[in-house]
Design a protein around this motif. Structure first.
Motif, PDB file in Angstrom:
ATOM      1  N   CYS A   1       0.785  -1.239   0.000  1.00 19.03           N
ATOM      2  CA  CYS A   1       0.000   0.000   0.000  1.00 19.03           C
ATOM      3  C   CYS A   1       0.818   1.290   0.000  1.00 19.03           C
ATOM      4  O   CYS A   1       0.234   2.382  -0.017  1.00 19.03           O
ATOM      5  CB  CYS A   1      -0.941   0.006   1.200  1.00 19.03           C
ATOM      6  SG  CYS A   1      -2.274  -1.225   1.068  1.00 19.03           S
ATOM      7  N   THR A   2       2.123   1.194   0.053  1.00 18.96           N
ATOM      8  CA  THR A   2       2.925   2.419  -0.026  1.00 18.96           C
ATOM      9  C   THR A   2       2.751   3.082  -1.387  1.00 18.96           C
ATOM     10  O   THR A   2       2.566   4.292  -1.503  1.00 18.96           O
ATOM     11  CB  THR A   2       4.410   2.123   0.234  1.00 18.96           C
ATOM     12  OG1 THR A   2       4.554   1.552   1.549  1.00 18.96           O
ATOM     13  CG2 THR A   2       5.234   3.400   0.159  1.00 18.96           C
ATOM     14  N   HIS A   3       2.790   2.265  -2.424  1.00 18.10           N
ATOM     15  CA  HIS A   3       2.519   2.733  -3.788  1.00 18.10           C
ATOM     16  C   HIS A   3       1.563   1.724  -4.429  1.00 18.10           C
ATOM     17  O   HIS A   3       1.973   0.901  -5.250  1.00 18.10           O
ATOM     18  CB  HIS A   3       3.810   2.849  -4.601  1.00 18.10           C
ATOM     19  CG  HIS A   3       4.817   3.787  -3.997  1.00 18.10           C
ATOM     20  ND1 HIS A   3       4.639   5.151  -3.982  1.00 18.10           N
ATOM     21  CD2 HIS A   3       6.010   3.539  -3.379  1.00 18.10           C
ATOM     22  CE1 HIS A   3       5.679   5.720  -3.385  1.00 18.10           C
ATOM     23  NE2 HIS A   3       6.528   4.763  -3.004  1.00 18.10           N
ATOM     24  N   PRO A   4       0.289   1.775  -4.054  1.00 24.12           N
ATOM     25  CA  PRO A   4      -0.657   0.738  -4.486  1.00 24.12           C
ATOM     26  C   PRO A   4      -0.980   0.785  -5.963  1.00 24.12           C
ATOM     27  O   PRO A   4      -0.935   1.849  -6.602  1.00 24.12           O
ATOM     28  CB  PRO A   4      -1.907   1.053  -3.660  1.00 24.12           C
ATOM     29  CG  PRO A   4      -1.812   2.516  -3.394  1.00 24.12           C
ATOM     30  CD  PRO A   4      -0.347   2.790  -3.212  1.00 24.12           C
TER      31      PRO A   4
ATOM     32  N   SER B   1      -8.601   1.752  -3.171  1.00 26.29           N
ATOM     33  CA  SER B   1      -9.658   1.800  -2.148  1.00 26.29           C
ATOM     34  C   SER B   1      -9.402   0.788  -1.037  1.00 26.29           C
ATOM     35  O   SER B   1      -9.636   1.075   0.144  1.00 26.29           O
ATOM     36  CB  SER B   1     -11.034   1.564  -2.772  1.00 26.29           C
ATOM     37  OG  SER B   1     -11.141   0.271  -3.316  1.00 26.29           O
ATOM     38  N   ALA B   2      -8.911  -0.394  -1.404  1.00 30.34           N
ATOM     39  CA  ALA B   2      -8.589  -1.406  -0.395  1.00 30.34           C
ATOM     40  C   ALA B   2      -7.462  -0.915   0.502  1.00 30.34           C
ATOM     41  O   ALA B   2      -7.490  -1.114   1.728  1.00 30.34           O
ATOM     42  CB  ALA B   2      -8.211  -2.715  -1.068  1.00 30.34           C
ATOM     43  N   CYS B   3      -6.477  -0.252  -0.083  1.00 34.49           N
ATOM     44  CA  CYS B   3      -5.345   0.249   0.703  1.00 34.49           C
ATOM     45  C   CYS B   3      -5.760   1.401   1.610  1.00 34.49           C
ATOM     46  O   CYS B   3      -5.197   1.582   2.692  1.00 34.49           O
ATOM     47  CB  CYS B   3      -4.211   0.673  -0.221  1.00 34.49           C
ATOM     48  SG  CYS B   3      -3.229  -0.737  -0.811  1.00 34.49           S
TER      49      CYS B   3
ATOM     50  N   PRO C   1       2.265  -9.971  -1.477  1.00 33.87           N
ATOM     51  CA  PRO C   1       1.149  -9.268  -0.839  1.00 33.87           C
ATOM     52  C   PRO C   1       0.097  -8.795  -1.830  1.00 33.87           C
ATOM     53  O   PRO C   1      -1.096  -8.786  -1.514  1.00 33.87           O
ATOM     54  CB  PRO C   1       1.838  -8.086  -0.145  1.00 33.87           C
ATOM     55  CG  PRO C   1       3.213  -8.588   0.159  1.00 33.87           C
ATOM     56  CD  PRO C   1       3.570  -9.447  -1.024  1.00 33.87           C
ATOM     57  N   VAL C   2       0.519  -8.418  -3.037  1.00 33.77           N
ATOM     58  CA  VAL C   2      -0.434  -7.962  -4.052  1.00 33.77           C
ATOM     59  C   VAL C   2      -1.372  -9.100  -4.455  1.00 33.77           C
ATOM     60  O   VAL C   2      -2.599  -8.930  -4.514  1.00 33.77           O
ATOM     61  CB  VAL C   2       0.298  -7.412  -5.293  1.00 33.77           C
ATOM     62  CG1 VAL C   2      -0.692  -7.164  -6.437  1.00 33.77           C
ATOM     63  CG2 VAL C   2       1.033  -6.129  -4.949  1.00 33.77           C
TER      64      VAL C   2
END
Length: 232
Positions: A41-44, A50-52, A91-92
């Motif tokens: 989520c740092t650079h999603p 929206s999830a991040c 993680p993605v």
């Protein structure tokens, strides 16, 4: 990390505080869960923005009313895979799977954790707080038909032992799931109901292998075995 943030910051730990810390249900800001969220989520990616937003606003608690289920469903498989030196599950990928699971079965990405995390024995089915690698350890087995988790493992044998100023010993023990299924079931039931009712002052006392089992009768508080005797 949570040990340092709870026990480690309290210079005068009494019996009540010790019990409270033991049943802590929050992840540290420095935990592996938090690090995995930061990775994705740092650079999603565009479709994960929206999830991040949800994940970054999560307070890292695993109470049954918490809406951070996506974080746990994403991070736990990644953490387990990395523990086994399997780096193919990123993680993605895990977050996409968690979103699909939640959207398919709950029609939203932020259901309450208690809707996902369940305690089941026979026809009994209740929400349960806690999660993987929290002090309130609960590990769930996924159910493909409804997208929930069924608690199958968690805390080991827990004993709280105190002495009063007169030397009288008081001992409370909670049996682990593998050794005493009945005790663990009742403990989970009592804590879940107590969380809903905000009534954790009452106590449910049972004995491992006893006759008390989940029924329609109200049960609140912490399940434990209690024994008191004088110290010699």
């Amino acid at each position: 990390m949570r040990a340092l943030e709870t026990f480690g910051t309290d210079p005068h730990i009494g019996a009540d505080a010790f019990r409270k810390y033991k049943f802590d249900i929050r992840y540290s800001a420095h935990s592996e869960v938090a690090k995995i969220i930061a990775e994705v989520c740092t650079h999603p990616e565009t479709d994960l923005v929206s999830a991040c937003t949800l994940l970054k606003s999560w307070n890292r608690s695993t109470d049954i009313h918490n809406r951070g289920a996506a974080a746990i469903l994403m991070s736990e498989p990644v953490s387990r895979a990395r523990h086994d030196h399997n780096w193919s599950l990123t993680p993605v990928i895990a977050l996409h799977r968690a979103i699909d699971q939640l959207q398919t079965h709950f029609h939203r990405i932020d259901p309450e954790w208690g809707q996902v995390n369940r305690f089941r024995r026979g026809t009994f089915d209740a929400p349960i707080d806690g999660g993987p690698d929290t002090y309130r350890a609960v590990y769930g087995e996924p159910r493909a038909d409804d997208g929930t988790l069924t608690a199958v493992d968690g805390d080991t044998l827990i004993m709280f032992v105190t002495w009063d100023k007169n030397g009288r010993l008081s001992s409370q023990s909670i049996p682990p799931v593998r050794l005493c299924d009945t005790g663990y079931a009742l403990r989970a039931l009592c804590r879940s109901i107590a969380a809903v009712r905000r009534d954790e002052d009452k106590a449910c006392h049972v004995h491992c292998g006893g006759t008390q089992r989940p029924t329609s009768k109200p049960i609140t508080g912490l399940v434990s075995n209690t024994n008191e005797k004088s110290r010699r």
